[in-house]
Every structure is written in C-alpha cells, then in structure tokens.
Design a protein around this motif. Structure first.
Motif, PDB file in Angstrom:
ATOM      1  N   GLN A  27       0.949  -1.204  -0.205  1.00  9.76           N
ATOM      2  CA  GLN A  27       0.012  -0.016  -0.159  1.00  9.76           C
ATOM      3  C   GLN A  27       0.878   1.249  -0.131  1.00  9.76           C
ATOM      4  O   GLN A  27       0.596   2.376   0.672  1.00  9.76           O
ATOM      5  CB  GLN A  27      -1.125  -0.117   1.151  1.00  9.76           C
ATOM      6  N   LEU A  28       1.971   1.097  -0.902  1.00 12.66           N
ATOM      7  CA  LEU A  28       2.843   2.224  -0.878  1.00 12.66           C
ATOM      8  C   LEU A  28       2.828   2.741  -2.624  1.00 12.66           C
ATOM      9  O   LEU A  28       2.823   1.732  -3.329  1.00 12.66           O
ATOM     10  CB  LEU A  28       4.104   2.106  -0.501  1.00 12.66           C
ATOM     11  N   PRO A  29       3.370   3.945  -2.781  1.00 17.32           N
ATOM     12  CA  PRO A  29       3.375   4.175  -4.094  1.00 17.32           C
ATOM     13  C   PRO A  29       4.693   3.347  -4.992  1.00 17.32           C
ATOM     14  O   PRO A  29       5.869   3.122  -4.011  1.00 17.32           O
ATOM     15  CB  PRO A  29       3.687   5.921  -4.120  1.00 17.32           C
ATOM     16  N   VAL A  30       4.630   2.964  -5.921  1.00 15.63           N
ATOM     17  CA  VAL A  30       5.526   2.371  -6.728  1.00 15.63           C
ATOM     18  C   VAL A  30       5.862   2.992  -8.024  1.00 15.63           C
ATOM     19  O   VAL A  30       4.787   2.902  -8.877  1.00 15.63           O
ATOM     20  CB  VAL A  30       5.299   0.657  -6.791  1.00 15.63           C
ATOM     21  N   VAL A  33      12.664   3.806  -1.068  1.00 12.75           N
ATOM     22  CA  VAL A  33      13.524   2.706  -1.219  1.00 12.75           C
ATOM     23  C   VAL A  33      13.570   2.613  -2.636  1.00 12.75           C
ATOM     24  O   VAL A  33      12.575   2.375  -3.188  1.00 12.75           O
ATOM     25  CB  VAL A  33      12.939   1.602  -0.424  1.00 12.75           C
ATOM     26  N   TRP A  34      14.719   2.283  -3.300  1.00  9.45           N
ATOM     27  CA  TRP A  34      14.724   1.863  -4.597  1.00  9.45           C
ATOM     28  C   TRP A  34      15.634   0.944  -4.887  1.00  9.45           C
ATOM     29  O   TRP A  34      16.676   0.864  -4.237  1.00  9.45           O
ATOM     30  CB  TRP A  34      15.123   3.184  -5.419  1.00  9.45           C
ATOM     31  N   LEU A  35      15.506   0.063  -6.095  1.00 14.75           N
ATOM     32  CA  LEU A  35      16.733  -0.753  -6.492  1.00 14.75           C
ATOM     33  C   LEU A  35      17.116  -0.341  -7.848  1.00 14.75           C
ATOM     34  O   LEU A  35      16.057  -0.362  -8.941  1.00 14.75           O
ATOM     35  CB  LEU A  35      16.014  -2.084  -6.502  1.00 14.75           C
ATOM     36  N   ARG A  36      18.190  -0.036  -8.252  1.00 11.67           N
ATOM     37  CA  ARG A  36      18.780   0.474  -9.415  1.00 11.67           C
ATOM     38  C   ARG A  36      19.409  -0.747 -10.017  1.00 11.67           C
ATOM     39  O   ARG A  36      20.119  -1.444  -9.455  1.00 11.67           O
ATOM     40  CB  ARG A  36      19.705   1.675  -9.242  1.00 11.67           C
ATOM     41  N   ILE A  62       9.963   2.786  -4.415  1.00  9.66           N
ATOM     42  CA  ILE A  62       9.015   2.606  -3.620  1.00  9.66           C
ATOM     43  C   ILE A  62       8.999   3.936  -2.553  1.00  9.66           C
ATOM     44  O   ILE A  62       9.978   4.150  -1.955  1.00  9.66           O
ATOM     45  CB  ILE A  62       8.979   1.360  -2.539  1.00  9.66           C
ATOM     46  N   GLY A  63       7.770   4.383  -2.736  1.00  5.82           N
ATOM     47  CA  GLY A  63       7.604   6.002  -1.960  1.00  5.82           C
ATOM     48  C   GLY A  63       7.280   6.903  -2.757  1.00  5.82           C
ATOM     49  O   GLY A  63       6.781   6.838  -4.055  1.00  5.82           O
ATOM     50  N   PRO A  64       6.943   8.035  -2.181  1.00  8.94           N
ATOM     51  CA  PRO A  64       7.323   8.428  -0.819  1.00  8.94           C
ATOM     52  C   PRO A  64       6.429   8.111   0.244  1.00  8.94           C
ATOM     53  O   PRO A  64       5.084   7.763  -0.002  1.00  8.94           O
ATOM     54  CB  PRO A  64       7.237  10.047  -0.947  1.00  8.94           C
ATOM     55  N   ALA A  65       6.839   7.970   1.535  1.00 11.40           N
ATOM     56  CA  ALA A  65       6.019   7.817   2.735  1.00 11.40           C
ATOM     57  C   ALA A  65       6.918   8.602   3.724  1.00 11.40           C
ATOM     58  O   ALA A  65       7.918   8.718   3.698  1.00 11.40           O
ATOM     59  CB  ALA A  65       5.950   6.382   3.236  1.00 11.40           C
ATOM     60  N   THR A  66       6.220   8.910   4.909  1.00  9.94           N
ATOM     61  CA  THR A  66       6.617   9.569   6.028  1.00  9.94           C
ATOM     62  C   THR A  66       6.710   8.562   7.459  1.00  9.94           C
ATOM     63  O   THR A  66       6.001   7.590   7.210  1.00  9.94           O
ATOM     64  CB  THR A  66       6.036  11.054   6.426  1.00  9.94           C
ATOM     65  N   LEU A 114      12.593  -0.215   5.207  1.00  8.86           N
ATOM     66  CA  LEU A 114      13.835  -0.878   5.169  1.00  8.86           C
ATOM     67  C   LEU A 114      13.469  -2.275   4.882  1.00  8.86           C
ATOM     68  O   LEU A 114      14.093  -3.003   3.829  1.00  8.86           O
ATOM     69  CB  LEU A 114      14.641  -0.954   6.343  1.00  8.86           C
ATOM     70  N   HIS A 115      12.462  -2.981   5.445  1.00  4.49           N
ATOM     71  CA  HIS A 115      11.912  -4.266   5.074  1.00  4.49           C
ATOM     72  C   HIS A 115      11.241  -4.387   3.764  1.00  4.49           C
ATOM     73  O   HIS A 115      11.560  -5.522   3.040  1.00  4.49           O
ATOM     74  CB  HIS A 115      11.273  -4.637   6.143  1.00  4.49           C
ATOM     75  N   ALA A 116      10.892  -3.083   3.126  1.00  4.26           N
ATOM     76  CA  ALA A 116      10.376  -3.045   2.045  1.00  4.26           C
ATOM     77  C   ALA A 116      11.276  -3.261   0.936  1.00  4.26           C
ATOM     78  O   ALA A 116      11.217  -3.932   0.011  1.00  4.26           O
ATOM     79  CB  ALA A 116       9.529  -1.924   1.727  1.00  4.26           C
ATOM     80  N   GLY A 117      12.527  -2.737   1.269  1.00  5.32           N
ATOM     81  CA  GLY A 117      13.615  -2.899   0.452  1.00  5.32           C
ATOM     82  C   GLY A 117      14.164  -4.222   0.467  1.00  5.32           C
ATOM     83  O   GLY A 117      14.768  -4.691  -0.689  1.00  5.32           O
TER      84      GLY A 117
END
Length: 410
Positions: free
Chosen positions: A21-24, A79-82, A95-99, A141-144
């Motif tokens: 339930q986060l922007p991706v 959080v991102w994966l390049r 993934i994000g943004p979130a506060t 961090l766990h989303a990462g």
C-alpha cells in the motif's frame, strides 16, 4: 543485449504496491517514468516533477543491484533498486514516498526556517504531507529487502539496506527555493515520550545486539521529540543526537565496554556530529553511533570472562603505560594473587604477565603506526626495562622487531 523492462517487472511492481500500500514507480535510465502504481500520486510543492529524487537515484554514488534507502527534505522516505548491467534490466524500481510519522506544523516551520524558505509554502506542504502514507523507517527498510528478494531471489539483511543508504544531492541550476529547501533526515529518537522503546533500544546497545536496533529505532514518533533549540532544526537535531551519544555510551559501559574506550568514542562522535551541516547527515550519524557502540560491546563480549578477570583486563587497559604488578591487580579484583593467577590462566590461556606483554605490544604497534616515536621512545613510554627487553617481547608476539615493524609501515 540489454533487456528492457518487461511484463514480469510490471507484475512485480503491481504486487509490491498492492501488498505494501505504497506508491511504486518504474523508471528508465533517462530518468523518465515508465509506469506509476498509485491511486493518487502526490506532488511535492517544491519539486513537483521529482527532479531531485530522480537525480539522487541515478547519482554516481547510488549503488546498482542493491536496495537503497534515503530521505529528501528530512521527511519523504524512499527505497529503490537500481538495476546494473549484470541484471539484464534497465532503470530502477522506486517505493515511496512515505513519511515515518505525522509531519506537524512545528516540524515544517523548523524546516522552512533552516532553509530560509518563505512561510507562504506552509499550507501547500501541510496538504502534501497529509496525503502521504505513514510508515516506520523499519517498514521501509523491510520493503527494500522484499524488493531485493523478489528481483534476485536472494535474502539480504536489513542492516545492508541501511549501509547502502545515500543522500539526495542538490541539483546544479535548480531554482533558489528548491536549492535552499534541501535538508536531510530527521532524528526518530525521543527522550520525553515512549521511554520503554528508548530503554529497549539502549538495551540492544548494552547487549551488543546490533541487528535488533532497527527493530526499536522507529517506535518513537518524531512529532513528540524534545525541543532543544526553538529556532533551528539542525541545532535541535544535533542536540538530540548528542543526548543519544551520551545514553549509548553509558549503555555500552554497562554492557562491559572499557570506560576509556567508551568515553573516547563518545568524544569523537560528538565532534563528528558538530561538523555536520544537514539533518540527514545527523540522522545517519545517530544510527552509526548506535551500531558502533553495539558492535564494540559485542566484540568485548566475545572474550567475556569472570568478574575478577574482567576487572583486571580493564585495569590493564587503562594503565597500559604504567608498571603493573600482580598484587595491584589482585587488590583491584578483590581476590588473592595466587587465585587470580590460576583463574587468569584458566580463562585467557595465558599468564597475567603474558597478557600484559601482549597488550603492551599491541599498544606499541599503534604508536609505531600513528606517531613519530622511535622504538626506544616507545619502549620507555610503555615502561619496559630497556630496549633489549622491549625488542625481545615485541618479536615474540609480533614476529618481527620494532624497527622492522616501523620500517615496514613507512
């Protein structure tokens, strides 16, 4: 040939969005957006096109094939994966943004003040942050770690995501308001509220449980953090950070870390914090402080001995430049010299004299590496009978003479 983003990656992003339930977002290497998975994509009033975020993700110091965590403006978590060449994909998944907590007016006012931004932006910023989902940093961090596993099918520890964190840098040529608006992470710790979480955090330091620190780090909401500077956000964060250093130092001492080591580490961390210029740098430093003290305690515990032996080791550490006698150690430990000799040999595998000599040799190595002192001067400072005795002891434990060691270092 490089493979473009395919249907499997679209499905993966959709899966992340639906479950977290986060922007991706899917990004191309040219910083353009391939796809957005979010019902209502909020636009930051100071960076509506996400130029700073995109530039940060594709910056030279942003790692490829590793999940990265960062904040922009001190509040927006990403959080991102390049993807690198080895992955066969191009672009990045973000993934994000979130506060990490509700962003209050007081926090926004401090941010505007520190960056000399007009208060006219307060209303638009307030509305923007009301739209963002709230997630503890630990959740991000766990989303990462989840993102990394879904892409590479390999587990990764949450501390590795922290280690890969990079700040978003300023863009050259940005308008004046945005240029001055960039600040970094805010401190998540609060010593006025949620004292149980703080106690658990310091307990992790005391017990040397570095991996558990992340678990409690986000349990203290920032909106209730103590106010140690009324006008400056960065000064407030530094003051709070120094409080954390002090608490972590005491927790480490309680956990068995040598007092002199703890005090010295504390002094160096405070000096480092005072030299920082941005809130994110302070927040990153505070995590490093907690990890550092916990790791030092952990290393100390590996060789944990009985109380009499531990007391002697601490005594020797603090007085390494002085002549040390067995009777002094026994008196300090509160036991008979003969009993101490037997116990020390039993627990450390060496006699008290051998242990002292070994520690003096380790200290001599540091002096030869880090100072201009000659072997003769080092021998005198460490209270050896003469240079010949020092050379004999040094060679026994180092394998070479002090002169050979000094020459090799040069």
């Amino acid at each position: 040939m490089e493979r473009t983003i395919g249907d499997d990656t679209y499905w993966l992003c959709r899966l992340l969005h639906d479950n977290l339930q986060l922007p991706v977002r899917l990004l191309r290497n040219d910083h353009t957006v391939e796809a957005v998975f979010d019902s209502e994509q909020a636009r930051h009033p100071l960076d509506p096109d996400s130029m700073t975020v995109l530039a940060g993700i594709f910056a030279d110091d942003s790692l490829c094939d590793k999940p990265c965590y960062s904040k922009w403006n001190g509040f927006d978590q990403y959080v991102w994966l390049r993807f690198g060449e080895s992955c066969g994909r191009i672009g990045a998944i973000v993934i994000g943004p979130a506060t990490s907590s509700i962003v209050t007016d007081k926090m926004l006012e401090g941010f505007l003040y520190d960056n000399s931004i007009s208060g006219i932006h307060l209303d638009s910023l307030r509305e923007y942050y009301r739209q963002l989902p709230v997630r503890y940093q630990k959740s991000m961090l766990h989303a990462g770690t989840l993102l990394y596993y879904l892409v590479y099918r390999q587990p990764i520890d949450v501390t590795e995501v922290i280690d890969c964190s990079v700040p978003f840098h300023r863009l050259i040529g940005m308008n004046e308001v945005l240029e001055r608006s960039l600040t970094d992470r805010r401190l998540n710790l609060n010593f006025h509220h949620h004292l149980n979480a703080v106690r658990m955090l310091m307990q992790c330091v005391k017990e040397g449980r570095k991996e558990e620190i992340v678990r409690y780090y986000d349990l203290i909401p920032r909106e209730n953090a103590g106010v140690l500077s009324r006008r400056s956000q960065i000064r407030n964060e530094k003051n709070l950070a120094i409080c954390v250093v002090t608490h972590a130092m005491q927790a480490a001492i309680d956990g068995g870390l040598y007092r002199e080591v703890a005090f010295t580490a504390s002094d160096l961390w405070i000096q480092h914090i005072e030299d920082l210029h941005y809130v994110e740098e302070v927040a990153k430093a505070i995590q490093e402080v907690l990890f550092d003290f916990a790791e030092r305690v952990s290393r100390q515990r590996v060789s944990r001995c009985s109380k009499p032996v531990a007391v002697c080791q601490n005594y020797i550490f603090n007085r390494i430049y002085e002549p040390i006698k067995l009777t002094e150690l026994a008196e300090e430990a509160g036991v008979h010299p003969a009993y101490l000799s037997k116990l020390f040999k039993q627990e450390t595998g060496m006699t008290v004299s051998e242990y002292i000599h070994r520690q003096k040799v380790e200290e001599a190595k540091k002096m030869l590496d880090l100072t201009n002192e000659s072997p003769l001067e080092v021998a005198s400072l460490l209270n050896f009978h003469d240079q010949s005795h020092f050379t004999k002891v040094f060679k026994k434990y180092a394998g070479i003479t002090p002169k050979q060691y000094k020459d090799r270092a040069v």
